[in-house]
Design a protein around this motif. Structure first.
Motif, PDB file in Angstrom:
ATOM      1  N   ASP A 122       0.951  -1.105  -0.031  1.00  0.00           N
ATOM      2  CA  ASP A 122       0.102  -0.001  -0.440  1.00  0.00           C
ATOM      3  C   ASP A 122       0.478   1.551   0.104  1.00  0.00           C
ATOM      4  O   ASP A 122       1.848   1.468   0.848  1.00  0.00           O
ATOM      5  CB  ASP A 122      -1.292  -0.478   1.236  1.00  0.00           C
ATOM      6  CG  ASP A 122      -1.677  -1.410   1.105  1.00  0.00           C
ATOM      7  OD1 ASP A 122      -3.166  -1.509  -0.072  1.00  0.00           O
ATOM      8  OD2 ASP A 122      -1.698  -1.858   2.020  1.00  0.00           O
ATOM      9  N   ASP A 148      -5.191   5.558  -0.426  1.00  0.00           N
ATOM     10  CA  ASP A 148      -6.744   4.645  -1.186  1.00  0.00           C
ATOM     11  C   ASP A 148      -7.153   3.556  -0.553  1.00  0.00           C
ATOM     12  O   ASP A 148      -7.963   2.682  -1.117  1.00  0.00           O
ATOM     13  CB  ASP A 148      -6.144   5.169  -2.439  1.00  0.00           C
ATOM     14  CG  ASP A 148      -5.328   4.473  -3.218  1.00  0.00           C
ATOM     15  OD1 ASP A 148      -3.634   4.765  -1.709  1.00  0.00           O
ATOM     16  OD2 ASP A 148      -4.727   4.639  -4.202  1.00  0.00           O
ATOM     17  N   THR A 149      -5.372   2.679  -0.374  1.00  0.00           N
ATOM     18  CA  THR A 149      -5.358   1.323  -0.030  1.00  0.00           C
ATOM     19  C   THR A 149      -4.813   1.401   1.474  1.00  0.00           C
ATOM     20  O   THR A 149      -5.506   0.214   1.914  1.00  0.00           O
ATOM     21  CB  THR A 149      -4.770   0.358  -1.031  1.00  0.00           C
ATOM     22  OG1 THR A 149      -3.932   1.041  -1.122  1.00  0.00           O
ATOM     23  CG2 THR A 149      -5.189   0.126  -2.269  1.00  0.00           C
ATOM     24  N   TYR A 150      -3.977   1.928   2.076  1.00  0.00           N
ATOM     25  CA  TYR A 150      -4.277   1.636   3.253  1.00  0.00           C
ATOM     26  C   TYR A 150      -5.121   2.365   3.809  1.00  0.00           C
ATOM     27  O   TYR A 150      -5.450   3.460   4.106  1.00  0.00           O
ATOM     28  CB  TYR A 150      -2.093   2.228   3.540  1.00  0.00           C
ATOM     29  CG  TYR A 150      -2.052   2.222   5.621  1.00  0.00           C
ATOM     30  CD1 TYR A 150      -1.131   0.733   5.461  1.00  0.00           C
ATOM     31  CD2 TYR A 150      -2.196   2.457   6.362  1.00  0.00           C
ATOM     32  CE1 TYR A 150      -0.423   0.405   6.630  1.00  0.00           C
ATOM     33  CE2 TYR A 150      -1.928   2.652   7.605  1.00  0.00           C
ATOM     34  CZ  TYR A 150      -1.015   1.238   7.690  1.00  0.00           C
ATOM     35  OH  TYR A 150      -0.974   1.084   9.010  1.00  0.00           O
ATOM     36  N   GLN A 151      -6.057   1.430   5.195  1.00  0.00           N
ATOM     37  CA  GLN A 151      -7.136   1.552   5.270  1.00  0.00           C
ATOM     38  C   GLN A 151      -6.417   2.313   6.645  1.00  0.00           C
ATOM     39  O   GLN A 151      -5.842   1.743   7.629  1.00  0.00           O
ATOM     40  CB  GLN A 151      -8.002   0.779   5.845  1.00  0.00           C
ATOM     41  CG  GLN A 151      -8.666   0.262   3.998  1.00  0.00           C
ATOM     42  CD  GLN A 151      -9.464   1.740   3.569  1.00  0.00           C
ATOM     43  OE1 GLN A 151     -10.382   2.491   3.524  1.00  0.00           O
ATOM     44  NE2 GLN A 151      -8.574   1.915   2.292  1.00  0.00           N
TER      45      GLN A 151
END
Lengths: 149, 735
Positions: B667, B671-674
């Motif tokens: 990530d 956007d993808t590392y939540q």
């Protein structure tokens, strides 16, 4: 060379097409209140008002600004709604580290200009800025207070 | 891997280890400080020349009566600047709202945390409270004596109020600003009286934070906002595999010809471009065609081409190495032999990024006089100063640090070798002969941030015929930051939150097994507690279930001899409207609750979480925390810190994970590392219990109870016991 309307003033900037407005504000014009957090319009730290609407300046190429009026955190209190938002932020002691809060204040100002009396869901869906300190509840309280002020 | 670049500069291993126990456990403060904290601190012995005693190093009063306090601790959102203003203001007799608080430069005066200086370990207030009070009181006494000399009266006939000395008999007044020069020339007295706590005006009160107005107006200046005349902007791209190097640049000339570009550089593990704006530097460095060295093909000794989080987790679980005992009590073998039932489970938690919103940056400037100035974020100035001197090839006394407030930290800004940008900024300033401002893009930060370690623990418990646990064992495999950076062995940062739990389980055997991570690891808000209390408290619910016990009732039974913990359980039960595990229905959703306790950083917490399941994911509705840090300086800030820690704990238990796949971090951005977002934020209710126990930490302790409470609530609701975090990796169905 582009001419931008920033906080009511015409500003000439010598940058290439494709340069995000964020870095024009921060590095060319020295308006560092607007923050760089992610660069991909995810976190919202770079939020400014473009003709009164919340806009993530990190994904806004300078050539797309055109004649639109840009308002940054430095001038938010010249706006009546923005003045109330800042006052509510201070009274509720919203900020912790503070890094995201310029963007939060701008997003809240845009929300209240569009929706003067927001329901909780309006705040939930209208304020998608990330706060790593977790001040979300304080932000919501301040938005509700600013709406009633 | 663990070369000298991982060693914190400025500290011998011995020096730090003396303090490392305190860093983790809060048990080893200097005797003088402990004595003062206990109320026995008057007298000459309390004023031995030592860090935290020289008034002029901490308090500046201008002719205009403006008051500035030089704080040992950096403000990064936790509110420490306000706490310092309250504490020194109370004794100095100056309204905290009038006090400017700045982060003090490196130097021996500020080594007030067990002879060290750091902003971390939830140490700031508890380590310095008596010291800062005494500084304020000593300075006020100097003002009174200076006024007495000026007015030719007895000091006892004078009073103070918000920076003004008054001689009531004659009505004459002098401001501290009028007196500052004469006062600071006096010899500080060693026996000043401290204010009676019953008469406190600001300590213990919800005094307004002194930094919120600037932060609400975009006026706060972080490192990334700093500007130096004539500076170049720099951007870097790091090696795709951690530990590999740039071998060649195919198009350096083309990139150097791009608009605004000044120069192209290779650095250890990275390539860099300097330019007249950061955006131009970034575009240019990302246009470089770089040939990098190859990573090792396989394994976990380095970040190999096939390294993955899953492989690391499997290696931790598969380890058969002999452990080192970190807690032993009673006769575990006998207890298991006599058990009516046993329970066994494996728990793991992922690597985590700090993900503070301010990307790391640094400015370096070499001056004509041979000095080096560096602007950087840090939690440990003296260590950074030494590393800056080494990186710049100058003597430490030639280095000046500029240390703005932090745009979030959560443990991000210790010295993490290649995890900090300042050595690159210094190298580029040296190479170009110009001041250089280096900013890491978010993508570079998510590539290079040192991470909360992935962790693994296997538990076993023995349960007697009465359903009560008689023994518990734990085997934790991995590595923690205290071992990595400070040589702690065994590494308490691996096992804190599994050891020293308060429950009366007579037979215990906890062990740790060192298995180093090939990646850069870090302190992360609440360190080992961030995962371990969750593991333990979830397993304790499994023990309760195995013995047919209600988890809340079991905890009360196991804490029957511990009034402080029982009081917290009673308080969290009260504020949550009474214990009910569920499932039950509220507003059309089926919900359940879980409870967890933690004893981190000298404080105690009891936490209850209420959850439901929607679309396979956990929704947390409310978190209640009863929090006992002994005593508090600012209850409003403490509550907000606990809420903030709850938010980070929720982020960790619900969605957050830094994943390695094929040797690289998966990530690169948010956007993808939540991380926890607004829609995931529950109502949070915090009740502060001031038990009067020795002051504990505040910034981190709200976190460790959260993962366990949420996991336990999910188990109560769904019947699914999730033992691998985050919960988002497991599809759940509502009851």
């Amino acid at each position: 060379m582009f001419t931008l309307t920033i906080n009511g003033d015409a500003r000439e900037v010598d940058v290439e097409e494709g340069t995000p407005l964020l870095f024009v504000l921060r590095d060319t014009l020295g308006l560092t209140g607007t923050k760089y957090g992610c660069g991909i319009a995810q976190c919202g730290a770079c939020t400014v008002l473009m003709d009164g609407a919340a806009t993530r300046s990190c994904q806004l190429p300078v050539e797309a600004v055109g004649d639109s009026a840009i308002t940054t955190i430095e001038a938010v209190e010249t706006d009546e709604v923005g003045r109330r938002v800042v006052a509510a932020w201070i009274e509720n002691e919203v900020p912790q580290c503070g890094y995201c809060q310029s963007g939060q204040v701008m997003a809240a100002t845009a929300l209240l200009k569009d929706t003067p009396d927001p329901a909780d869901d309006d705040i939930l869906y209208g304020m998608s800025n990330i706060c790593r300190c977790g001040t979300y509840n304080a932000i919501a309280a301040a938005v509700r207070q600013a709406a009633k002020a | 891997m663990t070369t000298s670049s991982h060693t914190a500069a400025g500290l011998s291993r011995r020096t730090f280890l003396a303090g490392s126990g305190a860093f983790v456990l809060g048990a080893a403060l200097p005797a003088r400080v402990l004595a003062e904290a206990a109320g026995a601190g008057e007298g000459a012995a309390a004023m031995a020349p030592a860090p935290g005693t020289r008034v002029a190093a901490f308090i500046e009063i201008g002719a205009d009566n403006a008051v500035r306090f030089l704080s040992p601790f950096v403000e990064g959102g936790q509110g420490i600047a306000t706490g310092m203003a309250q504490t020194v203001g109370e004794e100095l007799d100056v309204d905290p709202s009038r006090i400017t608080v700045d982060y003090a430069p490196p130097g021996p005066d500020y080594l007030v945390v067990n002879g060290m200086r750091l902003t971390g370990g939830s140490f700031s207030t508890r380590s310095s409270f008596p010291v800062v009070r005494r500084l304020g009181a000593t300075a006020r006494d100097m003002m009174l004596r200076a006024a007495a000399a000026r007015l030719e009266v007895d000091a006892a006939s004078l009073s103070t109020s918000d920076g003004v000395v008054t001689h009531a008999a004659t009505g004459r007044t002098l401001t501290y600003g009028d007196l500052a020069e004469e006062a600071m020339a006096l010899t500080p007295r060693e026996d000043v009286a401290l204010r009676d706590p019953a008469a406190f005006r600001w300590i213990g009160k919800p005094v307004a934070r002194i930094d919120v107005a600037d932060k609400s107006r975009g006026l706060a200046k972080f490192t990334i906002d700093q500007v130096v005349d004539g500076m170049l902007f720099a951007a870097v791209v790091h090696a795709p595999y951690y530990g590999t190097e740039p071998l060649s640049l195919a198009n350096a000339a083309d990139v150097k010809a791009m608009p605004g570009v000044h120069s192209v550089h290779t650095l250890p593990g990275a390539v860099a471009v300097t330019a007249d704006s950061w955006w131009r530097a970034r575009k240019a460095v990302e246009a470089l065609d770089v040939t990098w060295s190859d990573p090792a093909p396989s394994g976990i000794d380095t970040v190999a081409a096939d390294f993955s989080s899953a492989a690391m987790r499997a290696a931790l679980a598969a380890s058969t190495a002999e452990g080192v005992s970190v807690e032993a009590e009673g006769d575990v073998d006998a207890a298991f032999a006599a058990a009516a039932k046993t329970v066994e489970a494996e728990y793991d938690a992922p690597y985590l990024a700090h993900a503070q919103l301010e990307p790391p940056s640094a400015i370096a400037r070499f001056n004509a006089d041979g000095t080096l100035e560096v602007w950087l974020p840090n939690q440990m100035p003296d260590a950074f100063l030494k590393l800056c001197a080494e990186a710049g090839g100058v003597a430490p006394e030639k280095v000046t640090l500029h240390q703005p407030m932090l745009g979030g930290f959560f443990g991000r800004h210790f010295t993490y070798g290649s995890g900090n940008p300042f050595p690159q900024a210094i190298a580029l300033a040296k190479a170009t002969g110009r001041p250089v401002k280096l900013v890491w893009s978010r993508e570079e930060e998510f590539k290079m941030d040192a991470m909360r370690p992935l962790s693994f623990t296997r538990f076993k418990a023995a349960i007697g015929a009465d359903g009560m646990p008689t023994a518990i064992t734990a085997r934790t495999v991995g590595e923690g930051p205290l071992g990595r950076y400070f040589g702690a062995a065994p590494d308490s940062s691996m096992v804190e939150g599994i050891t020293e739990k308060p429950y009366a389980i007579a037979n215990r055997a906890m062990e740790s097994v060192a298995l180093p991570h090939p990646v850069n690891i870090a302190f992360w808000r609440s360190v080992g507690h961030s995962m371990n209390d969750g593991f333990y408290e979830s397993f304790l619910d499994e023990v309760a279930e195995g013995g047919g016990q209600d988890p809340f009732a079991l905890r009360k039974a196991l804490l029957a001899q511990s009034p402080r913990h029982l009081a917290l359980l009673d308080e969290v039960e009260r504020i949550s409207g009474g214990w009910k595990r569920g499932p039950y229905t509220v507003d059309g959703t089926v919900r359940a609750r879980g409870v967890a306790m933690a004893s981190p950083f000298g404080s105690e917490t009891a936490t209850i979480a209420e959850v439901s399941i929607a679309d396979g994911a956990t929704k947390v509705h409310h978190v209640w925390v009863a929090f006992d840090p002994g005593s508090v300086v600012n209850p409003a800030i403490v509550k907000r810190q606990v809420e903030s820690a709850v938010a980070l704990g929720l982020s960790a238990v619900l969605v957050e994970q830094a994943v390695y796949e094929n040797g690289q971090r998966r990530d690169a951005n948010y956007d993808t590392y939540q991380v926890l977002r607004r829609e995931m934020m529950p109502a949070v209710t915090v009740s502060i219990v001031e038990s009067g126990a020795p002051m504990g930490g505040v910034g981190e302790p709200g976190l460790p109870g959260v993962p366990g409470a949420v996991v336990n609530a999910v188990a109560a609701l769904t019947g699914t016991r999730v033992r691998s975090l985050p919960l988002a990796n497991t599809a759940l169905s509502g009851a």
